[in-house]
Design a protein around this motif. Structure first.
Motif: not given
Ligand SMILES: [Zn+2]
Length: 495
Positions: A15, A113, A147, A149, A171
């Motif tokens: 991330e 991700h 993810d 995000h 999460h």
């Molecule tokens: Zn996350």
């Protein structure tokens, strides 16, 4: 004789906070064990991930004993700055070289991700998938986990055939998502590409601290994500990662379906739901001095458990340095009598504490980010209460069961404030690093945590109250303050 499907698996996740002061996510970052395993190659992959809390852990559990697995490569950086182009090329090559060697396949699974960026690549996950398609061709079904995000692009959506996105923030469903992905791969294996794909982007950004699925509207939106429901192969709501600064940064809705009309209809319906929720995202934060004052007052009222101060802008899980001392300074200034703070990353202070020994008293310039004016070190005399080697296994709900190495650690005291210091960054989402140094988070009056939301999974239940604090840090909570360069025009920086 072959019975089950031939399935390749791998992972590459990080991330990227494009605005982090420390842009140090090079290859060495992926080669070291931190709160996750280092780069795993080939057969190391199932061995290294059979236990733990990763999507691949769930995938391995659920894929079925008859499947013929072709493990490629797996690397997880967690969070931080941009991934260096050298690291991206090295890990992509590790994955692709094995993919070229595994022969015929019926399906492919990747743990991604969705919010990685490199200096050269705006959308590295799409680039990785383009290269994967270059090897496996345009008929093989590819399923990914993502993810919550993720910042998802249309290119990315077209390169895959289905996705399972986390439905929780904190999460706590990573392993379950891997299990769902395994079932999806089995459904699609050998059946060719999924023809229907649709993606939509609400025209605003949602601050990270307003994305928790423990509250509405995110709870209801995240619950709409699903996999393997009739015509809809997968439906994803991703809240986006505002510090990511990619062209498609922000929330998105992505659907894969057995025909285009089904994808369009499901995408449009969920997109409408996100647009309708816009006014309900709660992005309030408290100034640091106000938060500490309130916490001290509320901690004296009858009741149990600590008042939690979430130092959201110094969350290393969103690219913070975990070295900021704004909350610590305020706790000391207001003479908090019983405060526990973590996890502050300062390898030099940890080394000095180890050199001095338990019980010693030493002067330190603790934390701080060199060259960043509002992120000074905290200068004071600290007592070394406890030392640790930083090796423990996580026990929490977000990422429990992971063998972790944070380097030399120390519990330092200054007045009524105790600070958990590590040599490697880790978000305060798990009680194990506190217990490692003999500190009991539940027993503190004030508990200051460098975390945006993940702390809620394990510390939320023990907290009498949670206050979100605005103190200096690189995980700036308000996206309106970021100097975006890659973000597409026309996107509102707040909901
Ligand atoms: Zn996350």
């Amino acid at each position: 004789m072959r019975s089950g499907p031939r399935i390749a698996l791998g992972g590459f996740s990080h991330e990227s906070n494009a605005f982090a002061s420390a842009q140090d996510v090079g290859l060495a970052h992926f080669l070291a064990r931190r709160d996750r395993p280092p780069l795993l190659l080939g057969d190391e992959l199932p061995r290294g991930l059979a236990r733990g809390s990763f999507p691949t852990t769930g995938f391995l559990r659920a894929i079925g004993a008859d499947a013929h697995l072709r493990p490629l490569a797996w690397a997880s950086g967690g969070a931080g700055g941009l991934v260096s182009d050298e690291a991206f090329e090295h890990i992509a090559q590790a994955l692709l070289s094995r993919l070229r060697a595994v022969g015929a396949l019926d399906g492919l699974f990747l743990e991604l991700h969705g919010a990685m960026a490199t200096p050269a690549l705006d959308d590295p996950e799409a680039e990785l998938l383009r290269r994967v398609r270059g090897v496996v061709g345009d008929q093989l079904p590819i399923v990914v986990t993502l993810d919550y995000h993720a910042n998802l692009s249309p290119d990315f959506a077209r390169l895959i055939d289905g996705a399972v996105v986390y439905r929780t923030y904190p999460h706590v469903d990573r392993v379950q998502c891997g299990e769902l992905a395994a079932r999806l791969v089995r459904r699609l294996a050998g059946g060719g590409r999924v023809p229907g794909v649709a993606i939509a982007h609400p025209p605003f950004l949602i601050p990270l601290h307003a994305q928790s699925t423990l509250a509405e509207p995110s709870r209801g939106l995240a619950a709409m994500s699903l996999a393997d429901a009739g015509d809809v192969v997968s439906r994803c709501y991703a809240a986006g990662f505002p510090p990511g600064d990619s062209h498609w940064c922000g929330p998105s809705v992505m659907v894969h379906a057995t025909h285009q009309a089904a994808a369009d209809a499901a995408c449009e319906a969920l997109h409408r739901q996100v647009l309708d929720a816009r006014a309900a995202f709660d992005a309030r934060l408290l100034p640091c001095d106000t938060a500490v004052r309130l916490a001290l007052r509320h901690a004296q009222a009858p009741g149990r458990g600590p008042v939690v101060l979430a130092d959201v802008q110094d969350n290393p899980g969103a690219g913070g340095s975990a070295a900021c001392t704004g909350v610590l300074a305020e706790l000391v200034r207001q003479q908090a009598p019983d405060a526990l703070l973590g996890i502050l990353c300062d390898p030099e202070a940890a080394a000095a504490a180890h050199a001095a020994g338990e019980g010693a008293c030493l002067g330190l310039a603790l934390g701080g980010t060199h060259g960043v004016p509002d992120q000074p070190a905290f200068v004071g005399r600290f007592t070394v209460e406890r030392l640790g080697d930083g090796r423990f296994t996580t026990t929490g709900q977000v990422a429990g069961g992971n063998a972790t190495e944070l380097g030399p650690m120390a519990l330092l005291r200054l007045g009524g404030a105790r600070v958990v210091v590590s040599s490697v960054r880790m978000q305060a989402f798990d009680p194990a690093p506190f217990h490692h140094l003999g500190a009991d988070p539940a027993a503190a009056a004030l508990l200051a945590l460098k975390s945006t939301c993940h702390f809620r999974a394990d510390f939320g239940a023990m907290a009498r109250e949670i206050l979100l604090v605005e103190a200096p840090g690189d995980a700036v909570a308000n996206p309106a303050r970021y100097p975006y360069r890659r973000l597409r025009p026309g996107v509102h920086r707040t909901p």
